[in-house]
Structures are given as structure tokens and as C-alpha cells.
Design a protein around this motif. Structure first.
Motif, PDB file in Angstrom:
ATOM      1  N   VAL A  77      -4.073   6.458 -13.067  1.00  7.82           N
ATOM      2  CA  VAL A  77      -4.220   6.833 -11.656  1.00  7.82           C
ATOM      3  C   VAL A  77      -5.510   6.271 -11.087  1.00  7.82           C
ATOM      4  N   LEU A  78      -6.602   6.311 -11.874  1.00  8.02           N
ATOM      5  CA  LEU A  78      -7.872   5.772 -11.399  1.00  8.02           C
ATOM      6  C   LEU A  78      -7.750   4.291 -11.097  1.00  8.02           C
ATOM      7  N   ILE A 111      -8.643  -5.163   2.324  1.00  3.13           N
ATOM      8  CA  ILE A 111      -8.044  -6.458   2.713  1.00  3.13           C
ATOM      9  C   ILE A 111      -7.264  -6.313   4.018  1.00  3.13           C
ATOM     10  N   LEU A 112      -6.504  -5.223   4.154  1.00  2.55           N
ATOM     11  CA  LEU A 112      -5.727  -4.991   5.373  1.00  2.55           C
ATOM     12  C   LEU A 112      -6.643  -4.895   6.585  1.00  2.55           C
ATOM     13  N   ARG A 113      -7.730  -4.162   6.463  1.00  2.00           N
ATOM     14  CA  ARG A 113      -8.644  -4.032   7.590  1.00  2.00           C
ATOM     15  C   ARG A 113      -9.276  -5.373   7.934  1.00  2.00           C
ATOM     16  N   TYR A 132      -5.670   0.391  -4.703  1.00  3.05           N
ATOM     17  CA  TYR A 132      -5.281   0.813  -3.351  1.00  3.05           C
ATOM     18  C   TYR A 132      -6.444   0.640  -2.377  1.00  3.05           C
ATOM     19  N   ALA A 133      -7.670   1.018  -2.837  1.00  5.05           N
ATOM     20  CA  ALA A 133      -8.853   0.892  -1.975  1.00  5.05           C
ATOM     21  C   ALA A 133      -9.128  -0.575  -1.639  1.00  5.05           C
ATOM     22  N   ARG A 134      -8.982  -1.470  -2.636  1.00  2.99           N
ATOM     23  CA  ARG A 134      -9.216  -2.901  -2.368  1.00  2.99           C
ATOM     24  C   ARG A 134      -8.191  -3.440  -1.362  1.00  2.99           C
ATOM     25  N   LEU A 183       0.824  -1.200   0.000  1.00  2.00           N
ATOM     26  CA  LEU A 183       0.000   0.000   0.000  1.00  2.00           C
ATOM     27  C   LEU A 183       0.864   1.258   0.000  1.00  2.00           C
ATOM     28  N   GLU A 184       1.935   1.213   0.770  1.00  2.00           N
ATOM     29  CA  GLU A 184       2.839   2.359   0.787  1.00  2.00           C
ATOM     30  C   GLU A 184       3.473   2.571  -0.583  1.00  2.00           C
ATOM     31  N   GLY A 185       3.866   1.448  -1.237  1.00  2.00           N
ATOM     32  CA  GLY A 185       4.438   1.565  -2.583  1.00  2.00           C
ATOM     33  C   GLY A 185       3.416   2.046  -3.594  1.00  2.00           C
ATOM     34  N   ALA A 186       2.160   1.587  -3.490  1.00  2.00           N
ATOM     35  CA  ALA A 186       1.113   2.017  -4.417  1.00  2.00           C
ATOM     36  C   ALA A 186       0.783   3.490  -4.218  1.00  2.00           C
TER      37      ALA A 186
END
Length: 647
Positions: free
Chosen positions: A162-163, A175-177, A169-171, A37-40
Motif C-alpha cells: 500500500v505504501l 504529473i497531472l497537475r 499515486y502521489a507522483r 489515478l482512478e485505477g490506482a
């Protein structure tokens, strides 16, 4: 800590390890997702910056007035903007783990990135490169219009990229949550399972055992605890039940046990007979070596030991010196000849008063004991302190080539024997001291007798007196003065000889102080004559008998007296070497020397050498003299010690 292949330890370890691995995997997954996520996020940020750079390029071209600005500077600035765009695009395509920066690899994002890069490379960049090559007003106006159209397409491709990345990123964020929620659920479930597991496998068995112990404390020997499992607590419960059954059998077989104790008392009576036999031997008048030899023979035979040894404590150096042994090899003796007090199990036993220690050699750590016993093939070693009046005198050892458990009764017997041997050694030393005092008194009587009968000196003085009478009768004044001077010198020499004999015969060595006595003799020689002296003492060993040490001192004093009277030396040195084999003393000087192959013409020196040789023979020593004219003289005394117990 020992873990069985099956049982409670395996269950606990397996469960904890399983939960640990699950938690570790969940944490690793969250860390991996966070990293991506940080890389994205960094990739989204850089992709958005490309869109801004396109707008800035279009704005820069629209506002440029080539007629009024430096064309070369304008071209250089435009080329720098192109290079910056290329650099950011290059980072997006290859990624940068150090930031980190990663373009997601799902949902067609790599294809959108390739499409955007292709649009830039084939449409927008060639237009800008043409302007850099020709920044004329006509070319700038024409190419600017083309770039405006290309920029719209480039921005659209960037927006699409970007979209897509924002959706990815949102997906991943969802997953992280979700993984974090699952981790919390696992923690709650794991805690409940662990509590249940420990209650069933640990708490309940401990409670049952506690109740059983309480009943046993109330003399309820019928108490039994249920065996709830086949793990360690199950074995403990079974062991408790066996213990309860054993206690019941003890009460049922009390009479038989009384009979067994009676047989044990009979065995104790046999040990007392052994003790009486050894004590009777120790009361016999013998020297220290003979006492220890006979003592070791009897103890070794009684306890079935393979070898034995006895060490005495040197009070000055605090070392244990082996004096007698039986069944020990040369390699072992070289290693164990001298031990420091407190070193190994032998040195530890010597520090205690009447202490007896037993060592299992193969299971002993080298930090506790030496490896000499292991090398010699012994399995068990017993070390017992030799004491007298609560003072440690040494230690005796028994060596077994097999595993030999030594119980409390045998240990008490050994400690008692060590005390008896210590008393016998101390008594022998007291008797030896009495004999030394008697010899000292005899020497004093002899000194007084020699004081009155210095034959050679008196004969010389008598001859000088006769010569003086003739010179007076004939009134020869010069001869009178010469004779008087000779008389004075003769009287002075006789007086000095008498004083030296008195000092020698009245000197005796204090207990374990031979080195100090030799040092004092050297110091007197240096003060009287100015001769440089040196004393070198090396090695450790058990002290000699007081009488032998006194004779060694007399020999050294006689040798120093010869140096003073006849050698004409500038330096004299005395070396003392001690070891398991005995004592060696060497006296060297750098004086005039003499020829060994002929009798000396100096009768007094000859008598001195003969006296030293007789003293050495009296104490069983070897005496040797080496000398040559102009090269000084060396006198050597070797006093061996016989210390092995005969088989």
C-alpha cells in the motif's frame, strides 16, 4: 471550398491543426493519467481492505469457542472469509478496467504484490484451510497461535504494497497537475501566436486593400497596394493593382472602345435583319406545325444549333407536348415527349412570360434537369418561352453539341422570337376557330335541310298512308288500327332520327375538350337506352386542330348511334389514346355484330359506317371495323400526326 497546396489557407489550416493536435495530446495525457489515478486509488482501497480482512480473520479465530458454537457453521463462515480474501487478491493481480482498478507497474509494486500473495498462499492460507478441515478446540488453539505469527508477516507485506502504491499515486498526481499547468501555458502562448499570425496575414493586408479601395473611390487610379505575401491576400493585392492599371487603360483607350461599340451595333443590325426575316415568315398563313417547322429551321440555322424542338402547353394537364423537332434521336424523344410544367429547364422556361434560359448540360445537377440531354451528347441547351399576350403557349429549344455561350443580346433576340412565334400560333388558332365556326354553321344548315327531307322515313309513311286509305275504303277496322300504329311508330322514329341528326350536326368541340364531349355523348346514350358505358383516356399529347377534333367527335357519335339502333348491346366502351404519333379512338360493344365478309342487309347501318369512313379520310385518319355475329363490333380510328422537320 478549395485549399491550395501553398498559401494563406494552408498556413491557417496548418497552424490551427497544430494547436489542435497539441491541445488534443495534452487533454488525452491528462485523461490517461486521471484514468490510471482512478485505477490506482481503487487498488489502494482494495489492498487496504486486505489488511482489514487479515485482522478480522485473526480476531475471528481468537474469539471462537468451538465448545459452544456449531463447528460446521464456523468452518463454513471461515471458508467464506478465505474465499473473499482470495477474490480481492485475484482482482488486484489481474486488474479490472470496468471499475477501473489497476496496480501500478513501477517501483517494484508488482514484486511487492507477488510477495504478499506468496506470503498469503504459503503461510496464512494453509493454516486457515487446516482449521476449516478440523475445527476441533485443540486444532483451533494450536493453529490460531500459528496464524497470529503469520498474520503479522502478511500485514507487513500488505503495508509495504500500500505504501508503494500511495507513493506512485502521489507522483502521478503531481504529473497531472504539471500537465494541466503546461496546458494553460500552451493556451496562453497559442492565443498570442494566433493573434500575431492573423494580424500579419489577414488584418494588415485587409487594411491595405481598404485604403486602396478608398483611393479608387476618389478617382485616384494611380493607387496601388503593397504585395506583402505570396498567399491569397497577395494575389488579391496583385489583382487590385491589375484592376487599377486596367481602369487607367480604359480611360486611355476610350476612342477605341467607342469604335468597338459601333461594330457591335452593326452586329445588332444583322440580328434585326434575321428578326425581320423570321417575322415575315410567321405572317404567312400556315398551320401550327408548318409555322413551328419553318421557324425552327431559320433559328437553328442562324444560331448554328445541332438540333431543335418546339413544345406546346396543354392547358388542361399543364404538360409540355413536343409537336415538331429536328436532329433528335428516338431515345431522346421517348424520354422528352411530355414534360410537366416546371420540370427541367424547359418546364421552368414555360412558367415565365417571355423567359429564355440557358443550361450547361455537363455541369448541371440532376436535381435541376434530366439526363436525356447529357445522354444525347449535347453540351448546351437553350429553352425559350413561346408567349402571346403575356400568356405562355409553350417553349422552343436549341441544342448544341458544343459549349455555346449565349449572351444577353442573343437571349433578348430569342425571347423576341418566342413572342412572335406565340402571336403567330395564336393567330392561326383564331383562324382555325373561325373555320370551325363556319363548318358548324354549315352543319346547322344541313341539319335543317335533312329535317325537311328524310326520304326513307317519308316514303315509308307514304306507303302506310296508302294502305290506310285502302283499309278505310274496304272498312277493315283491324287493318286500320294496325296501319295507324305503324304510322305512329314511323313518325316517332323519324322524329327521333331528326333530333339525333340535329344534335350531332350542331355539336362542336370546345377548345381542348374532346374528352368531355365524348363523355357527354356516352352519358346521353346511357340515359336514353340504359346501356352501360365506359370511357378510358390515357396518354398526353398536343391537342389536334379544332376541325379534326370535331370530326372525331362526329365519328364517335355516329358509332354510338349505330349501337343504339342496331347492336342490341348491353355495354359499350370508348378508349382514347394520345401520344407523340397522334390519336387513336376505339368504340367497342357486346351486341349482335355482323359478318365482315358480306355486305350488311341493314342499309341504314351500312350508310352509317360509310359516313364514318368518309369523315376519317377527310381528316387524314385510318378507319377500321372488326365484327362477327354474336361477338359485338369494334370500330377503330387512328389519326397520325406528322411532326418531324425534314432535313
Amino acid at each position: 471550398m478549395f485549399i491550395r497546396s501553398s498559401g494563406l489557407s494552408v498556413k491557417i489550416t496548418g497552424m490551427l491543426l497544430g494547436f489542435f493536435l497539441v491541445a488534443l495530446a495534452a487533454i488525452a495525457l491528462t485523461l490517461f493519467i486521471s484514468w490510471h489515478l482512478e485505477g490506482a486509488a481503487a487498488a489502494i482501497n482494495d489492498a487496504g481492505s486486505l489488511r482489514m480482512r487479515v485482522y478480522r480473520l485473526a480476531h475471528h479465530l481468537a474469539r471462537a469457542d468451538v465448545e459452544k458454537i456449531d463447528r460446521s457453521a464456523f468452518a463454513a463462515d471461515l471458508q467464506e472469509r478465505i474465499d473473499d480474501f482470495d477474490a480481492v487478491l485475484s482482482v488486484l493481480r489481474r486488474g479490472d478496467p470496468s471499475r477501473p482498478l489497476f496496480v501500478p507497474r513501477e517501483d517494484g509494486i508488482p514484486e511487492d504484490l507477488a510477495k504478499m500473495a506468496d506470503n498469503w498462499a504459503t503461510r496464512s492460507r494453509p493454516i486457515l484451510s487446516a482449521i476449516v478441515a478440523d475445527p476441533s478446540p485443540q486444532n483451533l488453539h494450536l493453529r490460531g497461535l500459528e496464524f497470529d505469527a503469520a498474520a503479522e508477516a502478511c500485514v507487513d507485506s500488505i503495508n509495504q504494497l500500500v505504501l508503494r502504491m500511495e507513493q506512485s499515486y502521489a507522483r502521478n498526481t503531481n504529473i497531472l497537475r504539471t500537465s494541466q499547468v503546461i496546458l494553460i501555458a500552451l493556451a496562453v502562448i497559442g492565443t498570442i501566436l494566433l493573434l500575431r499570425f492573423f494580424f500579419l496575414t489577414v488584418i494588415r493586408p485587409v487594411f491595405e486593400l481598404h485604403e486602396g479601395v478608398k483611393r479608387m473611390g476618389q478617382e485616384d487610379f494611380d493607387a496601388r497596394v503593397p504585395v506583402l505575401s505570396k498567399d491569397e491576400f497577395g494575389e488579391l493585392s496583385a489583382g487590385f493593382n491589375r484592376m487599377a492599371a486596367h481602369l487607367q487603360s480604359v480611360y486611355d483607350t476610350l476612342e477605341e472602345r467607342v469604335a468597338a461599340k459601333t461594330r457591335s451595333l452593326e452586329e445588332k443590325n444583322r440580328e434585326l435583319e434575321i428578326l425581320y426575316d423570321i417575322v415575315a415568315f410567321l405572317r404567312e398563313p400556315n398551320d401550327v406545325d408548318t409555322l413551328c417547322k419553318g421557324f425552327l429551321e431559320r433559328v437553328q440555322k442562324t444560331l448554328g444549333a445541332s438540333a431543335s424542338s418546339a413544345r406546346l402547353l396543354d392547358l388542361e394537364s399543364r404538360n409540355l407536348c413536343m409537336i415538331v423537332h429536328d436532329g433528335l434521336g428516338e431515345d431522346f424523344l421517348d424520354r422528352e415527349e411530355v414534360l410537366a410544367c416546371g420540370e427541367c429547364v424547359c418546364g421552368e422556361a414555360a412558367q415565365g412570360s417571355g423567359l429564355s434560359l440557358t443550361l450547361d448540360v455537363r455541369n448541371a445537377s440532376l436535381a435541376v434537369t434530366r439526363d436525356a440531354c447529357l445522354r444525347a451528347g449535347f453540351r448546351t441547351v437553350s429553352a425559350t418561352s413561346i408567349t402571346a399576350n403575356k400568356r405562355a403557349l409553350g417553349v422552343f429549344n436549341l441544342y448544341f453539341d458544343h459549349s455555346q455561350p449565349i449572351g444577353d443580346a442573343d437571349r433578348q433576340l430569342l425571347e423576341t422570337l418566342g413572342q412572335q412565334l406565340g402571336i403567330a400560333i395564336e393567330n392561326q388558332r383564331l383562324h382555325a376557330r373561325e373555320r370551325e365556326l363556319a363548318v358548324s354553321e354549315e352543319r346547322n344548315l344541313l341539319a335543317r335541310e335533312l329535317h325537311d327531307s328524310i326520304a326513307q322515313g317519308l316514303a315509308f309513311l307514304n306507303l302506310q298512308v296508302q294502305m290506310l286509305e285502302r283499309a278505310l275504303a274496304e272498312q277493315r277496322a283491324e287493318d286500320v288500327r294496325t296501319t295507324v300504329e305503324m304510322l305512329r311508330r314511323g313518325i316517332q322514329e323519324s322524329y327521333e332520327d331528326v333530333r339525333e341528326l340535329l344534335v350531332h350536326f350542331r355539336t362542336r368541340v370546345e377548345q381542348q375538350d374532346l374528352d368531355a364531349a365524348i363523355a357527354a355523348a356516352l352519358r346521353r346514350l346511357a340515359e336514353q337506352t340504359g346501356i352501360a358505358t365506359d370511357l378510358d383516356v390515357q396518354g398526353d399529347g398536343a391537342p389536334l386542330d379544332p376541325e379534326a377534333e370535331t370530326q372525331v367527335l362526329y365519328i364517335v357519335q355516329e358509332a354510338l348511334s349505330n349501337v343504339r339502333k342496331h347492336a342490341g348491346a348491353g355495354t359499350v366502351s370508348v378508349s382514347v389514346r394520345r401520344g407523340r404519333d397522334g390519336l387513336a379512338v376505339t368504340v367497342r360493344d357486346d351486341g349482335v355484330g355482323f359478318a365482315e365478309d358480306r355486305d350488311t342487309t341493314d342499309g341504314e347501318a351500312h350508310i352509317g359506317l360509310q359516313i364514318m369512313r368518309e369523315r376519317a379520310l377527310r381528316i387524314g385518319g385510318r378507319f377500321a371495323v372488326r365484327s362477327s355475329p354474336g361477338r359485338g363490333t369494334e370500330i377503330r380510328l387512328e389519326l397520325p400526326r406528322t411532326n418531324e422537320v425534314e432535313a
